[in-house]
Design a protein around this motif. Structure first.
Motif, short mmCIF file in Angstrom:
data_model
loop_
_atom_site.label_atom_id
_atom_site.label_comp_id
_atom_site.label_asym_id
_atom_site.label_seq_id
_atom_site.Cartn_x
_atom_site.Cartn_y
_atom_site.Cartn_z
N ALA A 1 56.05 11.52 75.54
CA ALA A 1 57.51 12.52 75.27
C ALA A 1 57.74 13.19 76.63
N ALA A 2 57.14 13.24 77.32
CA ALA A 2 57.36 14.19 78.39
C ALA A 2 58.10 13.39 79.35
N GLY A 3 58.38 12.09 79.60
CA GLY A 3 59.17 11.26 80.14
C GLY A 3 58.86 10.15 80.98
N PHE A 4 57.54 9.82 80.57
CA PHE A 4 56.96 8.77 81.49
C PHE A 4 57.18 7.66 81.27
N GLY A 5 57.24 7.25 80.05
CA GLY A 5 58.06 6.37 79.50
C GLY A 5 56.87 5.34 78.83
N TYR A 6 57.82 4.43 78.41
CA TYR A 6 56.14 3.02 77.33
C TYR A 6 54.92 3.25 77.48
N THR A 7 54.74 2.51 79.30
CA THR A 7 53.82 1.79 79.72
C THR A 7 53.12 3.55 80.30
N SER A 8 53.09 4.26 79.94
CA SER A 8 52.31 5.13 80.03
C SER A 8 51.19 5.36 80.10
N PRO A 9 51.07 5.63 78.06
CA PRO A 9 49.46 5.18 77.33
C PRO A 9 48.89 4.45 78.18
N ASN A 10 48.87 3.32 78.81
CA ASN A 10 47.75 2.82 79.93
C ASN A 10 46.97 3.82 80.36
N TRP A 11 48.01 3.97 81.74
CA TRP A 11 47.60 4.68 82.82
C TRP A 11 45.96 5.96 81.65
N VAL A 12 46.22 6.12 80.42
CA VAL A 12 46.20 7.40 79.87
C VAL A 12 44.49 6.37 78.92
N GLY A 13 44.81 4.99 79.16
CA GLY A 13 43.46 4.87 78.33
C GLY A 13 42.84 4.19 80.18
N ALA A 14 43.60 3.93 80.66
CA ALA A 14 42.24 3.44 82.12
C ALA A 14 42.11 4.41 82.07
N ALA A 15 42.17 6.02 82.20
CA ALA A 15 41.31 7.16 82.83
C ALA A 15 40.06 7.92 81.78
N LEU A 16 40.46 6.66 80.48
CA LEU A 16 39.40 7.10 79.20
C LEU A 16 38.06 6.11 79.29
N ALA A 17 38.71 5.22 79.76
CA ALA A 17 37.93 3.93 79.71
C ALA A 17 36.59 4.17 81.49
N ALA A 18 37.53 4.60 82.42
CA ALA A 18 36.23 4.62 83.61
C ALA A 18 35.77 6.29 82.84
N SER A 19 35.80 7.24 81.92
CA SER A 19 35.42 8.34 82.33
C SER A 19 33.81 7.91 81.57
N ALA A 20 34.54 6.90 80.36
CA ALA A 20 33.13 6.29 79.31
C ALA A 20 32.10 5.30 80.77
N LEU A 21 32.92 4.52 81.97
CA LEU A 21 31.93 4.82 82.32
C LEU A 21 31.38 5.22 83.60
N LEU A 22 31.58 6.53 83.81
CA LEU A 22 31.25 7.48 84.68
C LEU A 22 29.85 7.66 83.57
N LEU A 23 30.43 7.91 82.19
CA LEU A 23 29.05 8.46 81.55
C LEU A 23 28.67 7.73 81.46
N ALA A 24 28.29 6.11 81.39
CA ALA A 24 27.38 5.59 81.41
C ALA A 24 26.34 5.44 82.51
N PHE A 25 26.89 5.28 83.59
CA PHE A 25 25.72 5.64 85.21
C PHE A 25 25.24 6.85 84.72
N LEU A 26 25.29 8.43 83.99
CA LEU A 26 25.18 9.44 84.12
C LEU A 26 23.76 8.86 82.96
N SER A 27 23.93 8.84 82.45
CA SER A 27 23.28 7.57 81.15
C SER A 27 21.72 7.23 81.87
N ALA A 28 22.01 6.39 82.46
CA ALA A 28 20.82 5.67 83.28
C ALA A 28 20.34 6.08 84.25
N ALA A 29 21.41 6.87 84.73
CA ALA A 29 20.30 8.23 85.56
C ALA A 29 20.03 9.13 85.19
N LEU A 30 19.75 9.02 83.83
CA LEU A 30 18.89 9.84 83.28
C LEU A 30 17.53 9.66 82.39
#
Length: 402
Positions: free
Chosen positions: A348-377
């Motif tokens: 809706a902000a005008g970034f195009g139909y492929t822009s949700p893929n960047w959102v998805g990549a950012a979400l998955a990368a955030s989950a990966l960071l949490l996995a590393f944090l979980s293992a470290a704790l």
């Protein structure tokens, strides 16, 4: 693997079919009830929210009921909801039917995960959970396309009647094949709620929301992305979703197999690869063949995270895992709803139909960071407790999972 897992998989197949088949039948349902497509979309939103609310609610209500009987009651609720949808005289009644069916979803998978894990040896728990979830993934390959086809040619009401019949088969299978499992002694609702004080349980659920949310950020908008960007015909979207479903089946089985061997490394690999593939989808979406391959990979990598994430919650909530397991199923649906909303915002902000893929990549990368944090704790917490626990009676030691 015991036959009881087949009964659970059949129930999962019916639930998976009813969850996703509505997306392909929205035009028919909207036309019959004289409502707009966005209004008909409430049948998707209502179901997802019903799962999020119903998962803890139904599990709490079932804390004093044996697990086999609770699974049978949940399948009965699922059947009733789909029958109500099939005969609904108005849109509002159909929405009620969808919500009724959704109330069974989270608790069925949550309790079913616990039952599946108890039916096998400790070294095969994730594989058993994956076997049950195979029903959900196969639904996307067979149930959803066939249900859509039937709904478009015979009528959407027939589709929901058939799904209700699948629920009857699942109910009969559970009654016949799932053994009576004794409830753990001394486990009450307060024990189940105590699991949510565990940082590791909360981290695993956050990984579920973000990791699987990454998948649905892209897949929710797959139709306009593939028709407007890749150049596919409208009729090709169904078969692209079949490829996505095939990827889900393979990823689910692989995730279950390797999670029993090395759970956290399996999460690192699957979440990291998922983030990378989603980012690449912004490029591959412009080519038909590359897009088809990428969609299959997203399904595979996304569902490769499901058995390890579900087992992670079971492990960390040991002793009282049922409510945590069910809430984690709600977390998958919360991730779906959150990512679909974020994906819609960037379009809706005008970034195009492929822009949700960047959102998805950012979400998955955030989950990966949490996995590393979980293992470290976990490594930090295990050091001082390892020596102390060696002096404790065996029944009081808290297992450390890697």
């Amino acid at each position: 693997m015991p036959l009881a897992l087949l009964a659970l998989a059949i129930g999962a197949f019916g639930i998976g079919t009813t969850e996703f088949v509505i997306m392909g039948l929205l035009p028919e349902v909207a036309g019959d009830f004289g409502v707009s497509i966005p209004t008909a979309g409430l049948l998707v939103t209502g179901y997802a929210l019903g799962v999020v609310i119903g998962a803890p609610l139904m599990t709490v209500l079932g804390t004093k009921i044996p697990r086999k009987r609770m699974l049978m009651l949940l399948m009965g609720l699922f059947i009733a909801g789909n029958l109500l949808s099939a005969v609904a005289p108005s849109f509002s009644v159909m929405l009620i039917g969808r919500v009724v069916a959704s109330l069974a979803h989270g608790a069925f998978f949550g309790i079913g995960s616990v039952v599946a894990a108890e039916l096998v040896a400790p070294s095969k728990k994730a594989g058993a959970i994956a076997m049950m979830f195979t029903g959900l993934t196969v639904a996307n390959v067979i149930g959803v396309p066939l249900g859509t086809l039937v709904g478009q040619h015979v009528g959407w009401r027939v589709t929901f009647a058939v799904v209700a019949a699948l629920g009857v088969v699942g109910l009969a299978g559970i009654a016949k094949l799932v053994p009576e499992l004794p409830r753990p002694e001394g486990v009450h609702l307060r024990h189940e709620l105590a699991a949510f004080k565990n940082t590791q349980v909360l981290l695993a659920m956050a990984m579920t929301v973000l990791g699987f949310g990454g998948v649905f950020a892209a897949i929710t908008y797959i139709a306009p992305m593939m028709t407007h960007v890749a150049g596919f015909a409208d009729g090709s979207v169904t078969w692209l979703l079949v490829l996505f479903g095939l990827g889900m089946v393979g990823g689910n089985l692989i995730g279950g197999k390797f999670a029993d061997r090395a759970l956290m490394p399996m999460l690192y690999v699957s979440l990291g690869a998922l983030a990378l593939v989603l980012a690449l989808f912004t490029l591959t979406a412009h080519n038909e063949i590359a897009a088809a391959v990428t969609i299959t990979l997203i399904g595979a990598l996304g569902f490769a995270t499901v058995p390890p994430l579900q087992k992670r919650v079971l492990d960390q909530a040991h002793g009282a895992p049922t409510l945590a397991s069910a809430v984690n199923i709600g977390a998958f649906n919360l991730g779906n709803a959150l990512s679909a909303w974020l994906g819609g915002m960037v379009i809706a902000a005008g970034f195009g139909y492929t822009s949700p893929n960047w959102v998805g990549a950012a979400l998955a990368a955030s989950a990966l960071l949490l996995a590393f944090l979980s293992a470290a704790l976990e490594r930090r917490d295990s050091r001082p407790s390892a020596v102390a626990s060696s002096d404790m009676p065996a029944g009081q030691r808290t297992p450390v999972h890697h």
